[in-house]
Design an enzyme around this catalytic site. Sequence first.
Site, short mmCIF file in Angstrom:
data_model
loop_
_atom_site.label_atom_id
_atom_site.label_comp_id
_atom_site.label_asym_id
_atom_site.label_seq_id
_atom_site.Cartn_x
_atom_site.Cartn_y
_atom_site.Cartn_z
N LYS A 158 1.28 5.89 4.59
CA LYS A 158 0.10 5.10 4.23
C LYS A 158 -1.10 6.03 4.15
O LYS A 158 -1.29 6.89 5.01
CB LYS A 158 -0.12 4.01 5.27
CG LYS A 158 -1.28 3.06 4.97
CD LYS A 158 -1.34 1.98 6.04
CE LYS A 158 -2.50 1.01 5.80
NZ LYS A 158 -2.54 -0.06 6.81
N SER A 230 -2.66 -4.53 4.49
CA SER A 230 -3.13 -3.22 4.05
C SER A 230 -2.03 -2.17 3.95
O SER A 230 -2.20 -1.15 3.29
CB SER A 230 -4.25 -2.72 4.97
OG SER A 230 -3.76 -2.42 6.25
N SER A 254 -1.02 -5.99 9.46
CA SER A 254 -0.82 -5.15 8.29
C SER A 254 0.54 -4.49 8.20
O SER A 254 0.86 -3.86 7.20
CB SER A 254 -1.91 -4.07 8.21
OG SER A 254 -3.15 -4.64 7.86
#
Length: 321
Positions: A158, A230, A254
């Site tokens: 990420k 996210s 998330s």
Amino acid sequence: MLDASFFDDTKVLDIAREAIEFNLPIFAANRKLVASENGGLHKPSCLIFNPGWTDKHVENASNRISYPTLSGIQKPKTEEDIAFMSMLELGELIRTKQITSLELVQIFLKRLKRYNPVLKSVITYTDELAYKQAKEADELLAKGVYLGPLHGIPYGLKDIIAVPGYRTTWGSGIFKDQVLNIEAWVYKRLKSAGAVLVAKLVSGSLAYDDIWFGGRTRNPWNIDEFSTGSSAGPAACTSAGMVPFAIGSETAGSITYPAARCGVTALRPTFGMVGRTGVMSIAESLDKLGPFCRSAADCTVVLDTIRGKDPDDLSSRYIYP
């Protein structure tokens, strides 16, 4: 200023003057202390969550988590079938030298670049680094050195997780050219296990929801819908067979939300189990890092690799699950 009718013009001007004179300098000083370096962990605020566990919890630090061992795995005939194998299955193909790390990198980079224009799930490809790490993994294996089930396995991070020489955009247009020359702790752990980074994956802007400066991340099962959460890039890429596994983060949903939406297995670990040095901080007492995989067994292997005490994250601990 606040659309409050009981403030006349004089009071509004007084509020503005006092905000500029008193509040803004305090905000700026606090921001510099807790957020300008290392995503907020360099000089943590007084609100950092430190549960005060004692040293006796270190006694199990060397214990490993049990996971299944596989045998008799055969290399599929098509790249499509290879792309959807579990991480443990791919690891067995590498260990038995039926496939090389370099071949896997080529397969997954090809898929990332093929499907990303539709899914909008990748921010940065790390081709040069991936080929370098894959070559090192293959050379080690040729010498008889096998680092474990992550040896030579491609993966994605990420894009709130810093890797030197590559952008760490936090999914925000304001920071889309930002390069942090920091090796995030989780990246160090994975690198030491022989895993190969192929891409920095979408984080929603400033780690909130699935909208980022390049668009909105789609759901591989239905591209008219979205990934939600996210960690949208890690979830979508794992689901679409673009990476065997990925690392995401969760402050409040998330990891769990996009995993559920995209139909992959993910694990949101206990707070403090995985160090967060080099990771953008949202809420120091809530932020957690965890894996997105195709199976619970794969999640176990990744978690076992990345867990442990991070010397620069005051909230991290040795935790034996």
